[in-house]
Design a protein around this motif. Structure first.
Motif, PDB file in Angstrom:
ATOM      1  N   THR A 147       0.830  -1.201   0.000  1.00 42.09           N
ATOM      2  CA  THR A 147       0.000   0.000   0.000  1.00 42.09           C
ATOM      3  C   THR A 147       0.870   1.258   0.000  1.00 42.09           C
ATOM      4  OG1 THR A 147      -0.182  -0.146   2.408  1.00 42.09           O
ATOM      5  CG2 THR A 147      -2.013  -1.052   1.131  1.00 42.09           C
ATOM      6  N   ILE A 218      -8.548   0.212  10.129  1.00 42.01           N
ATOM      7  CA  ILE A 218      -8.801  -0.778   9.070  1.00 42.01           C
ATOM      8  C   ILE A 218     -10.260  -1.231   9.141  1.00 42.01           C
ATOM      9  CG2 ILE A 218      -8.171  -3.085   8.218  1.00 42.01           C
ATOM     10  CD1 ILE A 218      -5.343  -2.574   9.424  1.00 42.01           C
ATOM     11  N   PRO A 219     -10.990  -1.187   8.016  1.00 47.36           N
ATOM     12  CA  PRO A 219     -12.415  -1.530   8.045  1.00 47.36           C
ATOM     13  C   PRO A 219     -12.739  -2.888   8.667  1.00 47.36           C
ATOM     14  CG  PRO A 219     -11.939  -0.406   6.012  1.00 47.36           C
ATOM     15  CD  PRO A 219     -10.612  -0.599   6.709  1.00 47.36           C
ATOM     16  N   VAL A 220     -11.902  -3.917   8.455  1.00 46.56           N
ATOM     17  CA  VAL A 220     -12.211  -5.225   9.046  1.00 46.56           C
ATOM     18  C   VAL A 220     -11.780  -5.312  10.514  1.00 46.56           C
ATOM     19  CG1 VAL A 220     -12.183  -6.448   6.834  1.00 46.56           C
ATOM     20  CG2 VAL A 220     -10.080  -6.349   8.209  1.00 46.56           C
ATOM     21  N   SER A 221     -11.293  -4.206  11.057  1.00 50.23           N
ATOM     22  CA  SER A 221     -10.965  -4.072  12.491  1.00 50.23           C
ATOM     23  C   SER A 221      -9.876  -5.016  12.981  1.00 50.23           C
ATOM     24  CB  SER A 221     -12.217  -4.262  13.357  1.00 50.23           C
ATOM     25  OG  SER A 221     -13.189  -3.296  13.024  1.00 50.23           O
ATOM     26  N   THR A 223      -5.465  -6.223  12.010  1.00 44.49           N
ATOM     27  CA  THR A 223      -4.312  -6.149  11.119  1.00 44.49           C
ATOM     28  C   THR A 223      -4.148  -7.492  10.411  1.00 44.49           C
ATOM     29  OG1 THR A 223      -2.923  -6.672  13.026  1.00 44.49           O
ATOM     30  CG2 THR A 223      -3.078  -4.359  12.417  1.00 44.49           C
ATOM     31  N   GLY A 253      -7.504  -5.145   4.149  1.00 41.82           N
ATOM     32  CA  GLY A 253      -8.632  -5.106   5.066  1.00 41.82           C
ATOM     33  C   GLY A 253      -9.650  -4.031   4.752  1.00 41.82           C
ATOM     34  N   GLY A 254      -9.545  -3.457   3.561  1.00 39.18           N
ATOM     35  CA  GLY A 254     -10.468  -2.415   3.151  1.00 39.18           C
ATOM     36  C   GLY A 254     -10.078  -1.863   1.798  1.00 39.18           C
ATOM     37  N   PRO A 255     -10.837  -0.891   1.270  1.00 37.20           N
ATOM     38  CA  PRO A 255     -10.532  -0.372  -0.066  1.00 37.20           C
ATOM     39  C   PRO A 255      -9.285   0.495  -0.086  1.00 37.20           C
ATOM     40  CG  PRO A 255     -12.410   0.796   0.892  1.00 37.20           C
ATOM     41  CD  PRO A 255     -12.047  -0.302   1.852  1.00 37.20           C
ATOM     42  N   LYS A 256      -8.445   0.207  -1.064  1.00 39.55           N
ATOM     43  CA  LYS A 256      -7.249   1.034  -1.315  1.00 39.55           C
ATOM     44  C   LYS A 256      -7.147   1.214  -2.819  1.00 39.55           C
ATOM     45  CE  LYS A 256      -5.340   1.388   2.859  1.00 39.55           C
ATOM     46  NZ  LYS A 256      -4.970   2.661   3.469  1.00 39.55           N
TER      47      LYS A 256
END
Length: 257
Positions: A147, A218-221, A223, A253-256
């Motif tokens: 990322t 992080i959206p999925v809460s 790491t 774990g989320g949109p990037k």
């Protein structure tokens, strides 16, 4: 699932930077998937722990010591893998180093070593391995981006290298596709490894606090774990992923992107 080639022998995968972290988890996952795995790292002795874990689980592996940024060492390593394990048709370019610093404090060597390991290393390894894939008319290349390719403070060198790997991946997909070879990149977000632990130490933050802080954004809460990335590599190198090429997947774990 056994990844057998046309001769019935297991297909051979090379994973660079496989002594620990994402590389070690990937090597172990590919061995579980039925590949014979060349565990490559700078120090052959350090790669032996991963090999022992693979063998203890009933897999086949070989420890290889090589500097991926040295053309002679790379050619010798791939030749040894081909003779001792079999012709490699899967390559995971994971070897990496960090030399983080703000631009005004970044030395030429900080820049050069990161470029050499990430970019030159991926180029040399791919150039050496691709001939085996072309001969087999089947191959899978997975490059580890990050990322950080989107930009990250204190990482002008690393961000540039990781963005460069995405362009490299797309070009490989175009050039090698007609030979049955796919190339894809994975851009992990925060993964719990020795590398992220070292970053926390450098910042003077306890690792548990560092993880909690990252997870909160992080959206999925949570790491990531090295196994999260290994699972995605497993998909990309599978028989069923033959129509997926030139892609960059952000496993964060989320949109990037």
């Amino acid at each position: 699932m056994s990844e057998a080639g046309t001769t019935g022998a297991p297909r051979v995968a090379i994973v660079t930077g496989a002594a620990r972290g994402i590389g070690a988890a990937t090597a172990q996952r590919l061995a579980q998937d039925g590949f014979a795995v060349a565990v490559l790292d700078l120090d052959e002795g350090q790669a032996k722990g991963t090999v022992e874990a693979i063998e203890a689980a009933g897999g086949r592996a070989l420890a290889i010591g090589a500097d991926v940024s040295d053309a002679e060492q790379v050619e010798a390593a791939v030749a040894r893998i081909a003779s001792e394990l079999g012709a490699p048709t899967v390559l995971v370019n994971n070897a990496g180093v960090l030399r983080d610093n703000m631009l005004f404090k970044m030395s030429e060597s900080d820049w050069d070593i990161v470029m050499n390991v990430h970019l030159k290393g991926a180029f040399l390894m791919t150039r050496a391995a691709q001939k085996h894939m072309i001969e087999a008319t089947w191959g899978r290349i997975v490059n580890l981006s990050s990322t950080s390719a989107l930009g990250n403070r204190g990482q002008a060198n690393y961000s540039t290298a990781k963005a460069g790997l995405q362009g490299f991946t797309k070009t490989l997909a175009i050039e090698l596709g007609k030979f049955g070879v796919t190339a894809n990149a994975i851009a992990p977000g925060f993964i719990e490894t020795e590398m992220t632990k070292a970053t926390a130490e450098r910042m003077g933050i306890p690792f548990d606090d560092f993880i909690k802080g990252a997870a909160s954004m992080i959206p999925v809460s949570r790491t990531g774990k090295p196994e999260d990335i290994a699972h995605l590599v497993s998909f990309f190198v599978s028989e069923g992923a033959g129509f997926v090429s030139g892609q960059v997947v952000y496993a964060a774990g989320g949109p990037k992107a």
